[in-house]
Design a protein around this motif. Structure first.
Motif: not given
Length: 412
Positions: A136-139, A163-174, A382-388, A395-399
């Motif tokens: 995650s973005g917390f390391g 579909g997150s385009w790498g913005t939530l976490a770095v996948m290492t294995e699936v 707006a509502g969906v964007a806020a939830l996203s 997952f990644d508080p510091k972007s």
């Protein structure tokens, strides 16, 4: 630009933690085949996962495969093909459309979530993702899902990664579900239908009991005789509506005959078999008529998802108003539109028409200057964007991960 090459998940943890400490965002890549999709990322550091390329486990009898995120997609598909298996969601190879060198990695396939023609029957990439290991973005490393098809423990977080385009976490294995490859396939081909009538033919076929696994329409203006995979099928230069049936040979032959009768009102149907059928659908899946090396290679390309019943009218309207070319997949629910170049890729017109029918549009191919000028991904309510955003921050508080890829000037 600094490129940080990792050897294992522990390395990924260390790189992400260092990035957090230094407030240095990271661009995550495997082979970089999809780097031109989305906005330019706010970073000069690249996290390269291409060395995480092992097949960890493959159990053909259990219909599951576990691979590291940097494993080449082509190699993995070749491996499962050798056991007469496949990814049922028909992952798209974006290389022809983007002018890239290859189809990329398994991690890129999941992060982009671009499914092919069989999506209408088999679902998307997220539906075949059983589990994942990621950082995650917390390391911190975390595991979600498992290695069995029926998994009900905890939240199904791995679906968020697709579909997150790498913005939530770095996948290492699936871990992914694989399915048996059909013994046979037949494609029924109707010629000369306009987009509206073709939409009705596809709807009729998909509503039939004959288990149609793909339905697409290529208008007369949309394909070229030299398009790879279409071969002699397009030599007559007509509009082409195609419907695929898959399964055991006897069943496919019977269903093809029955479907032919059902569609008789739309005209006589030709039958394209096995190898020629597979090549045709690969060309449709990878949008070969709009390939970077083809006649429309310099045109921006939009990927539009809409209610299937609205597809024919929407595509016809866009082509007429913009002078562009369109292709239809998913029975009209997916429209690929190549439009004459303009500074904004005609975004306002496209999104106005698409929103009117309840759809959304993503700019898949365009130059960097165009992608700087407009929103590449469809703006969310707006509502969906806020939830996203709340999900992303959890997952990644510091972007740190792929900052700015999804939105102009945004954290994601």
């Amino acid at each position: 630009m600094d490129t940080l090459r990792v050897r294992d998940a522990k390395d990924v943890e260390e790189v992400v933690r260092a990035a957090i400490a230094n407030e240095q965002p990271l661009e995550i890549i495997g082979h970089g085949s999809k780097r031109s999709i989305g906005h330019a990322m706010a970073t000069n550091a690249v996290l390269d996962l291409s060395a995480l390329n092992a097949v960890t486990a493959y159990e053909p009898n259990e219909l599951i495969i576990t691979v590291q995120a940097g494993a080449p997609l082509a190699d993995v598909m070749s491996l499962i093909d050798s056991k007469s298996q496949q990814f049922a969601f028909d992952p798209m190879n974006t290389a022809p459309l983007l002018g890239a060198a290859g189809p990329g990695t398994i991690g890129g396939m999941i992060a982009a979530g671009l499914a092919g023609p069989r999506r209408i029957r088999a679902g998307g990439a997220r539906d075949h993702l059983l589990g994942a290991h990621a950082v995650s973005g917390f390391g911190d490393s975390f595991k979600t899902g498992g290695r069995v098809v029926k998994n009900v423990t905890g939240y199904d977080l791995c679906k968020l990664l697709a579909g997150s385009w790498g913005t939530l976490a770095v996948m290492t294995e699936v871990t992914l579900k694989v399915m048996p490859r059909p013994e046979s396939e037949r494609t029924l081909l109707l010629r000369g239908l306009d987009d509206i009538v073709a939409n009705k033919a596809m709807t009729s076929a998909l509503g039939s009991p004959f288990d149609v696994s793909a339905a697409a329409h290529l208008p007369k203006s949309a394909f070229r005789a030299q398009t790879d995979g279409l071969g002699d099928i397009v030599s007559q230069g007509d509009a082409m509506t195609v419907l695929r049936l898959e399964g055991i040979t006897a069943s496919v032959a019977h269903r093809a005959a029955s479907l032919r009768e059902l569609l008789a009102a739309f005209g006589p149907a030709e039958v394209v078999e096995d190898g020629a059928s597979a090549s045709l659908w690969a060309a449709i899946r990878d949008v070969m008529p709009f390939a970077a090396q083809g006649p429309l290679g310099a045109w921006p390309v939009w990927r539009i998802v809409c209610p299937p019943a609205a597809g024919g009218a929407l595509g016809t309207q866009l082509a007429r108003e913009t002078g562009g070319d369109v292709l239809y997949d998913w029975g009209g629910g997916l429209i690929w539109a190549a439009l004459p170049p303009k500074p904004d890729a005609q975004a306002a017109a496209v999104r106005q028409r698409v929103e009117a029918v309840g759809g959304h549009a993503t700019l898949i191919r365009a130059g960097a200057d165009v992608r700087r000028a407009i929103e590449v991904f469809h703006p969310q309510p707006a509502g969906v964007a806020a939830l996203s955003e709340r999900v992303r921050l959890s997952f990644d508080p510091k972007s740190i991960l792929n900052r700015g890829r999804l939105r102009q000037g945004g954290a994601a």
